[in-house]
Design a protein around this motif. Structure first.
Motif, mmCIF file in Angstrom:
data_model
loop_
_atom_site.group_PDB
_atom_site.id
_atom_site.type_symbol
_atom_site.label_atom_id
_atom_site.label_comp_id
_atom_site.label_asym_id
_atom_site.label_seq_id
_atom_site.Cartn_x
_atom_site.Cartn_y
_atom_site.Cartn_z
ATOM 1 N N SER A 135 0.604 -1.107 -0.079
ATOM 2 C CA SER A 135 0.143 0.105 -0.210
ATOM 3 C C SER A 135 0.880 1.231 -0.063
ATOM 4 N N MET A 136 0.497 2.249 -0.793
ATOM 5 C CA MET A 136 1.188 3.616 -0.764
ATOM 6 C C MET A 136 1.390 4.088 0.493
ATOM 7 N N ALA A 137 0.208 3.854 1.388
ATOM 8 C CA ALA A 137 0.158 4.471 2.796
ATOM 9 C C ALA A 137 1.437 3.904 3.717
ATOM 10 N N THR A 138 2.063 2.660 3.284
ATOM 11 C CA THR A 138 2.886 1.885 4.215
ATOM 12 C C THR A 138 4.431 2.745 3.894
ATOM 13 N N LEU A 139 4.378 3.493 2.827
ATOM 14 C CA LEU A 139 5.695 3.628 2.111
ATOM 15 C C LEU A 139 6.316 4.960 2.760
ATOM 16 N N SER A 140 7.901 5.058 2.868
ATOM 17 C CA SER A 140 8.240 6.408 3.379
ATOM 18 C C SER A 140 7.905 7.585 2.272
ATOM 19 N N GLY A 141 8.498 8.701 2.762
ATOM 20 C CA GLY A 141 8.270 9.778 1.829
ATOM 21 C C GLY A 141 9.286 9.682 0.507
ATOM 22 N N GLY A 142 10.606 9.049 0.789
ATOM 23 C CA GLY A 142 11.503 8.758 -0.512
ATOM 24 C C GLY A 142 11.073 7.661 -1.259
ATOM 25 N N GLU A 143 10.252 6.540 -0.629
ATOM 26 C CA GLU A 143 9.751 5.648 -1.512
ATOM 27 C C GLU A 143 8.564 5.998 -2.424
ATOM 28 N N ARG A 144 7.814 7.027 -1.701
ATOM 29 C CA ARG A 144 6.515 7.409 -2.280
ATOM 30 C C ARG A 144 6.977 8.297 -3.714
ATOM 31 N N THR A 157 6.137 9.227 -21.964
ATOM 32 C CA THR A 157 6.108 10.824 -22.658
ATOM 33 C C THR A 157 7.518 11.232 -23.358
ATOM 34 N N PRO A 158 7.724 11.734 -24.319
ATOM 35 C CA PRO A 158 8.943 12.434 -24.649
ATOM 36 C C PRO A 158 9.454 13.517 -23.678
ATOM 37 N N VAL A 159 8.597 14.032 -23.005
ATOM 38 C CA VAL A 159 8.931 15.180 -21.974
ATOM 39 C C VAL A 159 8.617 14.789 -20.609
ATOM 40 N N LEU A 160 9.450 15.033 -19.666
ATOM 41 C CA LEU A 160 9.239 15.087 -18.426
ATOM 42 C C LEU A 160 9.564 16.216 -17.601
ATOM 43 N N ILE A 161 8.563 16.913 -16.692
ATOM 44 C CA ILE A 161 8.669 17.983 -15.649
ATOM 45 C C ILE A 161 8.764 17.397 -14.639
ATOM 46 N N LEU A 162 10.178 17.578 -13.754
ATOM 47 C CA LEU A 162 10.031 17.112 -12.536
ATOM 48 C C LEU A 162 10.348 18.285 -11.639
ATOM 49 N N ASP A 163 9.319 18.409 -10.335
ATOM 50 C CA ASP A 163 9.463 19.482 -9.318
ATOM 51 C C ASP A 163 9.978 19.017 -8.161
ATOM 52 N N GLU A 164 11.336 19.278 -7.863
ATOM 53 C CA GLU A 164 12.065 18.871 -6.857
ATOM 54 C C GLU A 164 12.145 17.347 -6.659
ATOM 55 N N PRO A 165 12.599 16.829 -7.689
ATOM 56 C CA PRO A 165 12.349 15.049 -7.803
ATOM 57 C C PRO A 165 13.192 14.679 -6.663
ATOM 58 N N THR A 166 14.298 15.103 -6.115
ATOM 59 C CA THR A 166 15.253 14.398 -5.298
ATOM 60 C C THR A 166 14.606 14.726 -3.673
ATOM 61 N N ASN A 167 13.419 15.560 -3.604
ATOM 62 C CA ASN A 167 13.018 15.650 -2.188
ATOM 63 C C ASN A 167 12.475 14.467 -1.548
ATOM 64 N N HIS A 168 13.037 14.332 -0.147
ATOM 65 C CA HIS A 168 12.799 13.343 0.732
ATOM 66 C C HIS A 168 13.712 12.211 0.477
ATOM 67 N N LEU A 169 14.600 12.299 -0.594
ATOM 68 C CA LEU A 169 15.495 11.163 -0.926
ATOM 69 C C LEU A 169 16.809 11.203 -0.121
ATOM 70 N N ASP A 170 17.263 10.053 0.330
ATOM 71 C CA ASP A 170 18.640 9.940 0.878
ATOM 72 C C ASP A 170 19.776 10.149 -0.341
ATOM 73 N N VAL A 171 20.670 10.365 -0.112
ATOM 74 C CA VAL A 171 21.863 10.903 -1.186
ATOM 75 C C VAL A 171 22.136 9.803 -1.929
ATOM 76 N N GLN A 172 22.158 8.662 -1.513
ATOM 77 C CA GLN A 172 22.375 7.424 -2.691
ATOM 78 C C GLN A 172 21.192 7.642 -3.784
ATOM 79 N N TYR A 173 19.766 7.633 -3.329
ATOM 80 C CA TYR A 173 18.744 7.710 -4.070
ATOM 81 C C TYR A 173 18.924 8.812 -4.682
#
Length: 253
Positions: A135-144, A157-173
């Protein structure tokens, strides 16, 4: 596909948020949008993926005005990883990723074996295939965050728009995500808070301040100590790293 935002003007609740912003992202390029909080980064991106309609200017995809396309066609061309993805977390991970197939389907059309294969491959790309039935409800912010990226990848899609895509992620991810995005060969516009990630992975940067473009160009052209000091209000030193990219070192004034 080429993406062009030309002379965008946006006023919200009496506040002039974007003041003639022009940004061009060439086909297959990764363009980073940087700037301090409140500079207009998210507002610019919302115009690119049509959550906001600018009061002036236009957004063009391969020379076509996006405002003249229906939203389903836009969704076949532009995938989005937005901030604050906090809804729908009673879905399973796989069901959430399958939503990325919606623009390619007729109303009430069921998911096909091909849809499932595409969704599972997207989960594999972000390293979450083993969580497909969680369930999505069981995931961490980074996993979500990685699931939302997988949903955008499944949209194909040929185009991607990413708004702060690394938010909540550890450095590795953070690094894994940026490596993945860089290797997609798609046109990508990403709002990034971390200037060093932006310098490492983006071929072009657009620096916003107060709703205006302060500078555009390569990381070396944009990220100068004087400009960083003027926009962010901190001392900065820009050095060359062993990987051939620049790094920004910060210190208080």
């Amino acid at each position: 596909m080429d993406l062009l935002a030309q002379d965008l003007q946006v006023t919200l609740e009496g506040n002039h948020i974007l003041k003639g912003v022009t940004l061009e992202a060439g086909a297959g390029k990764l363009v980073g949008v940087i700037g301090p909080n409140g500079s207009g980064k998210s507002t610019l991106l919302k115009c690119l993926y049509r959550q906001l309609a600018p009061q002036g200017g236009a957004v063009y995809l391969n020379g076509r005005d996006l405002a003249e396309e229906n939203r389903r066609e836009s969704a076949k061309n532009i995938g989005v990883v937005a901030q604050h993805n906090d809804k729908g977390f009673d879905f399973t991970v796989l069901d959430m990723v399958l939503l990325g197939r919606s623009p390619h389907k007729k109303p009430l059309e069921r998911d096909t074996q091909q849809d499932y294969a595409i969704a599972k491959e997207a989960l594999r790309e972000v390293g979450l295939e083993e969580l497909a039935h969680r369930s999505m409800a069981t995931l961490s912010g980074g996993e979500r965050q990685r699931v939302i990226l997988a949903r955008a990848l499944a949209q194909q899609t040929p185009v991607l728009i990413l708004d702060e895509p690394t938010n909540h992620l550890d450095v590795q991810y953070q690094l894994q995500l940026m490596e993945l995005v860089m290797g997609l060969g798609r046109t990508v516009v990403a709002a990034l808070h971390d200037l060093n990630l932006a310098a490492m992975y983006c071929q072009k940067l657009c620096l916003l301040d107060g709703g205006r473009v302060v500078a555009q160009g390569t990381p070396e052209e944009v990220l100068t100590p004087a400009r960083i000091g003027a926009v962010y209000g901190v001392g900065a030193e820009v050095v060359s790293a062993s990987d051939g990219h620049i790094r920004v070192l910060f210190y208080p004034r």
